[in-house]
Design an enzyme around this catalytic site. Structure first.
Site, PDB file in Angstrom:
ATOM      1  N   SER A 118       0.810  -1.234   0.000  1.00 21.59           N
ATOM      2  CA  SER A 118       0.000   0.000   0.000  1.00 21.59           C
ATOM      3  C   SER A 118       0.835   1.272   0.000  1.00 21.59           C
ATOM      4  O   SER A 118       0.387   2.306  -0.501  1.00 21.59           O
ATOM      5  CB  SER A 118      -0.920   0.030   1.229  1.00 21.59           C
ATOM      6  OG  SER A 118      -0.145   0.007   2.412  1.00 21.59           O
TER       7      SER A 118
ATOM      8  N   ASN B 262       4.412  -5.755   5.343  1.00 27.27           N
ATOM      9  CA  ASN B 262       3.432  -6.799   5.683  1.00 27.27           C
ATOM     10  C   ASN B 262       4.077  -8.172   5.844  1.00 27.27           C
ATOM     11  O   ASN B 262       3.380  -9.183   5.855  1.00 27.27           O
ATOM     12  CB  ASN B 262       2.354  -6.860   4.596  1.00 27.27           C
ATOM     13  CG  ASN B 262       1.654  -5.525   4.443  1.00 27.27           C
ATOM     14  OD1 ASN B 262       1.220  -4.925   5.427  1.00 27.27           O
ATOM     15  ND2 ASN B 262       1.566  -5.032   3.216  1.00 27.27           N
TER      16      ASN B 262
ATOM     17  N   HIS C  76       1.134   5.179   6.369  1.00 30.40           N
ATOM     18  CA  HIS C  76       0.635   5.630   5.064  1.00 30.40           C
ATOM     19  C   HIS C  76       0.718   7.148   4.945  1.00 30.40           C
ATOM     20  O   HIS C  76       0.221   7.866   5.814  1.00 30.40           O
ATOM     21  CB  HIS C  76      -0.806   5.151   4.868  1.00 30.40           C
ATOM     22  CG  HIS C  76      -0.912   3.662   4.915  1.00 30.40           C
ATOM     23  ND1 HIS C  76      -1.248   2.983   6.062  1.00 30.40           N
ATOM     24  CD2 HIS C  76      -0.693   2.726   3.970  1.00 30.40           C
ATOM     25  CE1 HIS C  76      -1.234   1.676   5.814  1.00 30.40           C
ATOM     26  NE2 HIS C  76      -0.897   1.493   4.549  1.00 30.40           N
TER      27      HIS C  76
ATOM     28  N   GLY D 254      -1.622  -4.279   1.251  1.00 24.85           N
ATOM     29  CA  GLY D 254      -1.706  -5.444   2.140  1.00 24.85           C
ATOM     30  C   GLY D 254      -0.796  -6.596   1.771  1.00 24.85           C
ATOM     31  O   GLY D 254      -0.776  -7.610   2.467  1.00 24.85           O
TER      32      GLY D 254
ATOM     33  N   ASP E  24      -2.222   7.316  10.113  1.00 21.90           N
ATOM     34  CA  ASP E  24      -1.497   6.330  10.923  1.00 21.90           C
ATOM     35  C   ASP E  24      -0.005   6.595  10.727  1.00 21.90           C
ATOM     36  O   ASP E  24       0.355   7.590  10.096  1.00 21.90           O
ATOM     37  CB  ASP E  24      -1.887   4.893  10.500  1.00 21.90           C
ATOM     38  CG  ASP E  24      -1.629   4.641   9.015  1.00 21.90           C
ATOM     39  OD1 ASP E  24      -0.621   5.153   8.485  1.00 21.90           O
ATOM     40  OD2 ASP E  24      -2.431   3.943   8.372  1.00 21.90           O
TER      41      ASP E  24
END
Ligand SMILES: *[C@@H]1O[C@H](CO)[C@@H](O)[C@H](O)[C@H]1NC(C)=O
Ligand SMILES: *[C@@H]1O[C@H](CO)[C@@H](O)[C@H](O)[C@H]1NC(C)=O
Length: 254
Positions: free
Chosen positions: A31, A91, A214, A59, A211
């Site tokens: 992402s 991830n 990102h 993801g 967050d």
């Protein structure tokens, strides 16, 4: 006289370039790179003279990008001379003791290191290391004449004093895969950290509206610029396709 000008003409003819299609730059990642996530892959094209196809998917890890056949699709599509930027890590970490999450890699960096994990129905699954998944993709791309570039993951918005905090283990793994396969490496983590540290924490905080992972559009552009800085400071063939906007990105070589 006739002979020498004929020869000159013949030589000129034979040295005309073949009408090869311009190379394409493909991108594989998660992402933080994906267009749907507002990631940096959307901002790279403005700094290159080649077209960019961003195949990053939110993801995903080195493992799930492999298991879903996404590297296979990319390998099938990439032609000789195309560039492929590969950047994973966000991830790829361990899912802990619970059920497998479909994306964690085997712990450790050996090509042949494996772990056995269990899905929610209790079925055993053998998983491989980050290095295994990336190295396999790199070698398959090389077999097609494509030019992989391994890039380390982006930093989160985490600070230790005035510096971006130390990288997670996947940054060193990315460097190791690039070394082992003799492909160009961009230490994107360190180049982004350099840019963030120059900009300062209070402004960088505004790049992370939701967050710590990102970025906003402004942040993603800084992340794209940092990649270009890393390219210009490295030995990838892609650096000869950096345009004038790209040559103007801030900061220096690490
Ligand atoms: C991985 O395992 C294969 C098969 O046993 C072996 O041929 C290869 O040398 C191993 N690679 C490494 C890096 O240990
Ligand atoms: C990759 O390189 C590291 C050193 O950077 C070495 O320890 C490791 O054995 C290599 N792995 C493979 C699969 O060649």
């Amino acid at each position: 006289m006739f002979t020498s000008s004929f020869l000159a003409l013949a030589l000129a003819f034979y040295s005309l370039p073949q009408h090869a299609a311009a190379a394409t730059v493909y991108m594989a990642g998660d992402s933080t790179m994906a267009t749907s996530g507002g990631g940096w892959g959307s901002y790279l094209g403005q700094y290159l003279s080649l077209s960019v196809v961003n195949n990053a998917v939110a993801g995903r890890s080195a493992r799930s990008y492999t298991d879903e056949g996404r590297f296979t699709t990319l390998i099938n599509k990439a032609a000789s001379g195309d560039f492929v930027i590969i950047e994973f890590g966000h991830n790829d970490g361990s899912a802990g003791s619970g059920a497998d999450n479909g994306r964690q890699d085997a712990y450790s960096d050996g090509y042949n290191d494996t772990n056995v994990v269990y899905d929610s129905s209790g079925k055993a699954i053998t998983i491989h290391s980050f290095n295994y998944y990336i190295e396999n993709a790199v070698r398959s791309l090389q077999d097609k004449g494509a030019i992989p570039i391994v890039s380390s993951q982006t930093p989160n918005n985490g600070w230790t004093g005035n510096s971006i905090s130390d990288p997670p283990r996947f940054v060193a793994y990315a460097a190791e895969v690039a070394g082992n396969t003799s492909v160009a490496y961009v230490d994107h983590y360190r180049y982004v950290a350099q840019a963030y540290e120059a900009i300062g924490e209070s402004t960088v905080n505004t790049y992370f509206p939701n967050d710590h992972t990102h970025t906003s559009a402004a942040g993603a552009n800084v992340v794209a610029q940092a990649f270009v800085r890393g390219l210009l400071c490295g030995d990838s063939q892609l650096k000869s396709h950096v345009n004038s906007a790209g040559k103007g990105v801030p900061n220096g070589c690490l």
